[in-house]
Design a protein around this motif. Structure first.
Motif, PDB file in Angstrom:
ATOM      1  N   ARG A  49       0.845  -1.192   0.000  1.00 35.82           N
ATOM      2  CA  ARG A  49       0.000   0.000   0.000  1.00 35.82           C
ATOM      3  C   ARG A  49       0.878   1.239   0.000  1.00 35.82           C
ATOM      4  O   ARG A  49       1.977   1.238   0.514  1.00 35.82           O
ATOM      5  CB  ARG A  49      -0.906   0.052   1.237  1.00 35.82           C
ATOM      6  N   GLU A  50       0.368   2.304  -0.555  1.00 31.48           N
ATOM      7  CA  GLU A  50       1.073   3.578  -0.570  1.00 31.48           C
ATOM      8  C   GLU A  50       0.641   4.378   0.649  1.00 31.48           C
ATOM      9  O   GLU A  50      -0.532   4.441   0.982  1.00 31.48           O
ATOM     10  CB  GLU A  50       0.723   4.346  -1.843  1.00 31.48           C
ATOM     11  N   GLU A  52       0.895   8.190   2.389  1.00 30.18           N
ATOM     12  CA  GLU A  52       1.213   9.597   2.147  1.00 30.18           C
ATOM     13  C   GLU A  52       0.929  10.374   3.431  1.00 30.18           C
ATOM     14  O   GLU A  52      -0.158  10.298   3.987  1.00 30.18           O
ATOM     15  CB  GLU A  52       0.354  10.135   1.002  1.00 30.18           C
TER      16      GLU A  52
END
Length: 74
Positions: A49-50, A52
């Motif tokens: 998963r990214e 941010e």
């Protein structure tokens, strides 16, 4: 000839097992969380998963995430 047939059968079996691992039919639902108490630490455990991290305008912690039925909480 038997080796070729065995190899083809292994390929078919392997591809059918791997196709069961996909989650194409599970839509992700967007969620958010804002804690009521001061945050002392954050621990994230994700795979593939990214993540941010941004500053918020109100200097509070806001967590926005997506999950589906296959997501697990540890």
């Amino acid at each position: 000839m038997k080796k070729i047939i065995s190899f083809v059968l292994c390929l078919i079996l392997g591809s059918s097992l791997l196709s069961g691992c996909s989650n194409d039919g599970e839509p992700f639902e967007e969620k958010s969380y804002t804690p009521d108490t001061p945050v002392k630490a954050i621990r994230l455990e994700v795979r593939d998963r990214e993540i941010e991290v941004l500053l918020s305008e109100d200097e509070q912690v806001h967590i926005q995430y997506s999950r589906n039925e296959l997501s697990r909480t540890f």
